[in-house]
Motif scaffolding. Structure first.
Motif, PDB file in Angstrom:
ATOM      1  N   LEU A   1       0.859  -1.184   0.000  1.00  0.00           N
ATOM      2  CA  LEU A   1       0.000   0.000   0.000  1.00  0.00           C
ATOM      3  C   LEU A   1       0.889   1.226   0.000  1.00  0.00           C
ATOM      4  CD1 LEU A   1      -3.013  -0.619   0.836  1.00  0.00           C
ATOM      5  CD2 LEU A   1      -2.509   0.583   2.917  1.00  0.00           C
ATOM      6  N   ARG A   2       0.690   2.104  -0.969  1.00  0.00           N
ATOM      7  CA  ARG A   2       1.502   3.325  -0.986  1.00  0.00           C
ATOM      8  C   ARG A   2       0.621   4.560  -1.164  1.00  0.00           C
ATOM      9  NH1 ARG A   2       7.243   2.128  -3.988  1.00  0.00           N
ATOM     10  NH2 ARG A   2       7.931   0.604  -2.463  1.00  0.00           N
ATOM     11  N   PRO A   3       0.252   5.196  -0.063  1.00  0.00           N
ATOM     12  CA  PRO A   3      -0.563   6.395  -0.184  1.00  0.00           C
ATOM     13  C   PRO A   3       0.278   7.566  -0.703  1.00  0.00           C
ATOM     14  CG  PRO A   3      -0.566   5.524   2.074  1.00  0.00           C
ATOM     15  CD  PRO A   3       0.536   4.858   1.344  1.00  0.00           C
TER      16      PRO A   3
ATOM     17  N   GLY B   1       3.823  -1.203 -10.299  1.00  0.00           N
ATOM     18  CA  GLY B   1       3.407  -0.554  -9.055  1.00  0.00           C
ATOM     19  C   GLY B   1       4.556   0.205  -8.421  1.00  0.00           C
ATOM     20  N   ASP B   2       5.737  -0.336  -8.532  1.00  0.00           N
ATOM     21  CA  ASP B   2       6.938   0.334  -8.030  1.00  0.00           C
ATOM     22  C   ASP B   2       7.111   1.670  -8.756  1.00  0.00           C
ATOM     23  OD1 ASP B   2       9.244   0.657  -6.614  1.00  0.00           O
ATOM     24  OD2 ASP B   2      10.422  -0.819  -7.735  1.00  0.00           O
ATOM     25  N   VAL B   3       6.965   1.618 -10.075  1.00  0.00           N
ATOM     26  CA  VAL B   3       7.155   2.809 -10.909  1.00  0.00           C
ATOM     27  C   VAL B   3       6.056   3.849 -10.638  1.00  0.00           C
ATOM     28  CG1 VAL B   3       7.123   3.668 -13.286  1.00  0.00           C
ATOM     29  CG2 VAL B   3       8.358   1.552 -12.740  1.00  0.00           C
TER      30      VAL B   3
ATOM     31  N   SER C   1       3.986   4.205  -8.188  1.00  0.00           N
ATOM     32  CA  SER C   1       3.911   4.783  -6.836  1.00  0.00           C
ATOM     33  C   SER C   1       5.003   5.835  -6.647  1.00  0.00           C
ATOM     34  CB  SER C   1       3.978   3.703  -5.755  1.00  0.00           C
ATOM     35  OG  SER C   1       5.153   2.949  -5.874  1.00  0.00           O
ATOM     36  N   ASP C   2       6.184   5.607  -7.205  1.00  0.00           N
ATOM     37  CA  ASP C   2       7.213   6.651  -7.129  1.00  0.00           C
ATOM     38  C   ASP C   2       6.780   7.874  -7.924  1.00  0.00           C
ATOM     39  OD1 ASP C   2       8.808   5.040  -5.601  1.00  0.00           O
ATOM     40  OD2 ASP C   2      10.580   5.173  -6.893  1.00  0.00           O
ATOM     41  N   ALA C   3       6.163   7.634  -9.066  1.00  0.00           N
ATOM     42  CA  ALA C   3       5.746   8.750  -9.912  1.00  0.00           C
ATOM     43  C   ALA C   3       4.723   9.633  -9.177  1.00  0.00           C
ATOM     44  CB  ALA C   3       5.155   8.224 -11.220  1.00  0.00           C
TER      45      ALA C   3
HETATM   46 MG    MG Z   1      10.891   1.987  -5.687  1.00  0.00          MG
END
Ligand code: MG
Ligand code: NAI
Length: 405
Positions: free
Chosen positions: A111-113, A276-278, A280-282
């Motif tokens: 989960l990345r708010p 999702g990694d990409v 969420s950082d964006a």
């Molecule tokens: Mg990352």
């Protein structure tokens, strides 16, 4: 509820600076817990040949809740070269302890708010169609499948013969058939229906619980027809159980292109591991970047909360420390939410919001200056000063509440 025990894993570099700050905030908000330290990271690799020692795994298995700072990891050659001489040539291979932890405990929902605090000078600002600028209120929660996809770890350089034979059964492998083993690297992208279903359901449940207006599946099914295709199929299937919440579908490349066009329109976003990694950082970049990006890795039994940032080795030795503790503190607040202490979590977030809105105390990243030893002289708050400011707001809030009684 019995007093929980939290396994604290500061790890490497600035992980050691930010994690104690989060604990100060947890205590100030009246959260009662025992904390037990666990080793993880580069020192463990160098000295034990294992960045995630078994004793740490056991502590997590026992206590179920972890707060994690950050680790340092290095490419294969450097990892091998830094291994203690007595351990070299004995078959030790470096594996990322974070990835291992996620896989060992099935922490499959990440989960990345990405939620903007009004007044944060790092928030994304957009030119209006006419005159002037506007600051869209970004409130996106990325649900990243955390254990499969391209990060499942099934990969080879110079794949063994039987693997090549298996690949050769696919007509598209013909193009690579004559590539020499040492010139061929392969990473497998694995998606399973049960894991896809869990991440989709987690996103829809969250959207329903917290009133998000839509859920987006962000993949690339037009090219990755099998893996992204399955993700999308499952998302559509799950969406049927949540009639009030529309499911949108975007491609990862287009989504990053649209990122700054209408970020305020998105609610929860589902993506497989790498995407999702990409993404969420964006999105995190629109709301303050690494100093603000928190995350939770949720399994069926064990959950670990961590800032998205790494160990930032170049700042690890600075005294006083200068990095922003907010990402770590927000991660701790996510842990509070997870265990049903939402009132305390809200108070933590409100205190952070007030400090940010006031704008008197800002770490170097919030001032857009470079983060060297000179940052403090340029007016940046230290890591501890930022926490102190948050603690002061918490204290004031409880005094005000007390006065109202
Ligand atoms: Mg990352
Ligand atoms: P990083 O996230 O450690 O740092 C990148 C830059 O972001 C820093 O130089 C700093 O300018 C800024 N930054 C990071 N955290 C900040 C904070 N709390 N406040 C203010 N500014 C902050 O990423 P980098 O430099 O790519 O990697 C350093 C090490 O960390 C590597 O060994 C990498 O493998 C590891 N890493 C670990 C992660 C984890 O533990 N979850 C995630 C990312 C990288």
């Amino acid at each position: 509820m019995a007093k929980p025990t939290i396994v604290t894993m500061p790890g490497d570099g600035i992980g050691n600076q930010v994690l104690p700050e989060a604990i100060r905030v947890l205590s100030a908000v009246g959260f009662e817990a025992d904390y037990i330290h666990a080793d993880i990271g580069w020192e463990c690799w160098i000295n034990e040949g294992n960045a995630l020692p078994e004793r740490t795994v056991e502590l997590l298995a026992k206590h179920k809740l972890g707060l994690f700072g950050a680790i340092t990891s290095k490419p294969k050659k450097e990892a091998d070269a830094e291994l203690k001489p007595a351990l070299r040539g004995k078959g030790y291979t470096y594996y990322s302890p974070i990835v291992t932890m996620r896989q060992r405990f099935g922490l499959d929902v990440c989960l990345r708010p990405c939620i903007g605090f009004p007044g944060n000078p790092l928030n994304f600002v957009r030119k209006k169609p006419g005159e002037g600028y506007e600051e869209p209120q970004v409130n996106v929660v990325v649900f990243r499948q955390n254990t499969e996809g391209l990060y499942a770890g099934v990969e080879w350089t110079n794949p063994p013969e039987q693997v090549r034979v298996a690949f050769a059964t696919h007509p598209k492998f013909k193009a690579f058939q004559n590539v020499k083993g040492e010139d061929l690297a392969v990473s497998l992208r694995i998606i399973t229906r049960p894991a896809a279903e869990r991440i989709c359901r987690a996103a829809f449940d969250y959207a329903k619980k917290f009133g998000y207006k839509n859920v987006t599946i962000c993949e690339k099914p037009n090219v990755l027809r099998e893996t992204s295709g399955l993700m999308e199929e499952v998302a559509k299937h799950v969406a049927r159980d949540y009639p009030g919440i529309p499911l949108w579908s975007t491609n990862i490349d287009a989504q990053t292109m649209w990122l700054t066009k209408n970020p305020e329109d998105y609610g929860c976003i589902i993506a497989s591991n790498l995407f999702g990694d990409v993404i969420s950082d964006a999105f995190a970049g629109l709301v303050g970047g690494l100093g603000f990006a928190a995350s939770g890795n949720i399994g069926k039994e064990v959950s670990v909360f961590e800032p998205t940032h790494g160990s930032a080795p170049k700042y690890a030795e600075l005294n006083p420390p200068i990095v922003n503790p907010i990402a770590m503190i927000l991660s701790a607040a996510m842990m509070l939410d997870h265990i049903g202490e939402s009132e305390k979590a809200s108070r933590v977030r409100a205190a952070i919001a007030e400090v940010v809105r006031e704008g008197k105390v800002r770490t170097y990243d919030m001032m857009r200056i470079s983060g060297g030893p000179k940052a403090i002289a340029q007016g940046a708050a230290s890591t501890t000063q930022m926490t102190d400011a948050i603690l002061a707001k918490l204290e004031r809030a409880s005094e005000t509440a007390g006065a109202a009684d």
